[in-house]
Design an enzyme around this catalytic site. Sequence first.
Site, mmCIF file in Angstrom:
data_model
loop_
_atom_site.group_PDB
_atom_site.id
_atom_site.type_symbol
_atom_site.label_atom_id
_atom_site.label_comp_id
_atom_site.label_asym_id
_atom_site.label_seq_id
_atom_site.Cartn_x
_atom_site.Cartn_y
_atom_site.Cartn_z
ATOM 1 N N THR A 9 0.847 -1.202 0.000
ATOM 2 C CA THR A 9 0.000 0.000 0.000
ATOM 3 C C THR A 9 0.874 1.241 0.000
ATOM 4 O O THR A 9 1.927 1.267 0.653
ATOM 5 C CB THR A 9 -0.940 0.029 1.229
ATOM 6 O OG1 THR A 9 -1.513 1.343 1.329
ATOM 7 C CG2 THR A 9 -0.234 -0.265 2.542
ATOM 8 N N ASP A 30 0.034 3.865 1.456
ATOM 9 C CA ASP A 30 -0.310 4.640 2.662
ATOM 10 C C ASP A 30 0.669 4.457 3.832
ATOM 11 O O ASP A 30 0.679 5.268 4.757
ATOM 12 C CB ASP A 30 -1.718 4.264 3.161
ATOM 13 C CG ASP A 30 -2.791 4.549 2.128
ATOM 14 O OD1 ASP A 30 -2.546 5.374 1.231
ATOM 15 O OD2 ASP A 30 -3.875 3.935 2.210
ATOM 16 N N MET A 90 -2.627 11.622 -0.993
ATOM 17 C CA MET A 90 -3.403 10.476 -0.486
ATOM 18 C C MET A 90 -2.880 10.014 0.869
ATOM 19 O O MET A 90 -2.005 10.648 1.456
ATOM 20 C CB MET A 90 -3.349 9.337 -1.497
ATOM 21 C CG MET A 90 -4.261 9.522 -2.690
ATOM 22 S SD MET A 90 -4.219 8.049 -3.722
ATOM 23 C CE MET A 90 -5.604 8.382 -4.805
ATOM 24 N N GLU A 135 6.168 24.385 3.780
ATOM 25 C CA GLU A 135 6.067 25.242 4.962
ATOM 26 C C GLU A 135 5.242 24.592 6.061
ATOM 27 O O GLU A 135 5.391 24.915 7.239
ATOM 28 C CB GLU A 135 5.473 26.602 4.585
ATOM 29 C CG GLU A 135 6.491 27.594 4.013
ATOM 30 C CD GLU A 135 7.141 27.147 2.717
ATOM 31 O OE1 GLU A 135 6.480 26.454 1.930
ATOM 32 O OE2 GLU A 135 8.323 27.488 2.512
ATOM 33 N N GLU A 158 -5.467 13.899 2.385
ATOM 34 C CA GLU A 158 -6.843 13.816 1.894
ATOM 35 C C GLU A 158 -7.794 13.593 3.071
ATOM 36 O O GLU A 158 -7.435 12.983 4.074
ATOM 37 C CB GLU A 158 -6.983 12.666 0.894
ATOM 38 C CG GLU A 158 -6.768 11.291 1.515
ATOM 39 C CD GLU A 158 -6.977 10.145 0.532
ATOM 40 O OE1 GLU A 158 -7.540 10.379 -0.554
ATOM 41 O OE2 GLU A 158 -6.575 9.020 0.867
HETATM 42 O O1 F6P Z 1 -5.174 2.835 0.080
HETATM 43 C C1 F6P Z 1 -4.584 3.388 -1.048
HETATM 44 C C2 F6P Z 1 -5.364 4.601 -1.520
HETATM 45 O O2 F6P Z 1 -4.680 5.157 -2.632
HETATM 46 C C3 F6P Z 1 -5.623 5.662 -0.463
HETATM 47 O O3 F6P Z 1 -4.519 6.497 -0.232
HETATM 48 C C4 F6P Z 1 -6.813 6.359 -1.049
HETATM 49 O O4 F6P Z 1 -7.594 6.955 -0.030
HETATM 50 C C5 F6P Z 1 -7.581 5.256 -1.706
HETATM 51 O O5 F6P Z 1 -6.654 4.212 -1.949
HETATM 52 C C6 F6P Z 1 -8.270 5.625 -2.992
HETATM 53 O O6 F6P Z 1 -8.965 4.518 -3.442
HETATM 54 P P1 F6P Z 1 -9.683 4.417 -4.873
HETATM 55 O O7 F6P Z 1 -8.610 4.245 -5.904
HETATM 56 O O8 F6P Z 1 -10.554 3.225 -4.751
HETATM 57 O O9 F6P Z 1 -10.413 5.695 -5.074
#
Ligand code: F6P
Length: 325
Positions: A129, A131, A173, A191, A226
Site C-alpha cells: 500500500t 499509505d 493520499m 512550509e 486527503e
Molecule cells: O489505500 C490506497 C489509496 O490510494 C488511499 O490512499 C486512497 O484513499 C484510496 O486508496 C483511494 O482509493 P480508490 O482508488 O478506490 O479511489
Amino acid sequence: MAKIQTIGVLTSGGDAPGMNAAIRAVTRAGICNGFTIKGIYRGWEGLINGDIKTFTTEDVSGIINQGGTILKTARSDEFRTYEGREKAYETMQREGIDALVVIGGNGTLSGAKEFAEEFDVCCVGLPGTIDNDLYGTDSTIGYDTTMNTIMECVDRIRDTAQSHERIFFVEVMGRDAGFLAQNSAIACGAEAAIIPEEETDADQLAEFMKRGIRKSKKSCIVIVSESPKCGAMYYADRVKKEFPGYDVRVSILGHLQRGGRPTARDRILASCTGVGAIEAIKQGQRNIMVGYRMGDVVYVPFSEAIRTDKYLDRRLITVLNELSI
Ligand code: F6P
C-alpha cells in the site's frame, strides 16, 4: 496439518508500485522451493470466481520495473460477506490451493485475517500500500515510490508558486494516515503539513497562520492529507475568507500518486518480503504479515499489523516546524 504444495498469490485493494516485484518474488521463490504457484486475478473477486492461472517463471518476466499489478486488483464487496468467503474457500479446495499470499493494505490483511480464522486457511500477507499504515514494518511496498512522485510534483508546483507569490495547498493520499503528507512535506521543504493524526488536537491552519507565513516568504506550500471533510479545498476556502490578501491555489495530486515505475527501495522491499513469505510458509507460519524492520525480514501477526494506530513519529513534526521558519 496437510503438506502445502500449491500457493495462490493475489493483490487486492489499491494498487501500489512494487506489487509486481512482489508477485515475481513470490512466484520465483515458490517455484525454486518446489511449490506450484497459482496467480489469482482481481483480488478476492478472482478467488470467489475462480479467475486463476498456474504461473511459470516466464509469467513474471519483465515486470519488476512496472507499476500497477499484472494480477489486477479490486475492492470486493462479496468477500466482505460470509457467503463470499465460503465461495472463496470452495475455490481453494477445487483448485487445490493450500495456502495464500495476499499482497495489499489494511483492508486486504483484515479480510485475510477473518478468512484465515473462519476457514482455518494458511494466509501470509505482504504489506502492499502507498499509505504506509501497516504496523510492524518500517515501510510498505509502494510508499517510497509515491513519496518520490509527490516530491517531483511539488518541486514543479514550487516553481509556479514562487513565480506568482502564492500559497498552494497540495492534497496527497494516505486515507486515514499522515505519513505521505508529513514526510513529503519534509522532503519538499514545504512550509506546513496538515495531517489526520493532529486533526482532533488543534486547528492546524490557524496555528500555521499564527506561526506566520514568514515575512520574507511570499509563496508557500502546505501539504494536506486527503479527507472527506477537510482536504485542500476546505483549507484554501478558509484562507480566502479568514485571511484575505493571500493569493491561494489548490492542487489535488490524486491517482497519479499511485502509478509509475517502482523505486529501487520498493523493488528490494518487495523482493525480500516476497522471498520471506515463501520461507514463512516453509516454516509452517500462518496468518502473519511479512514486514521489514531495520534491515531484517520480520513476521508480524495479522492482528498486530492491522492495528489502526501506527505511530507517526512526532519528532517529524518538530523537524518540519523547525526547518520551515
Ligand atoms: O489505500 C490506497 C489509496 O490510494 C488511499 O490512499 C486512497 O484513499 C484510496 O486508496 C483511494 O482509493 P480508490 O482508488 O478506490 O479511489
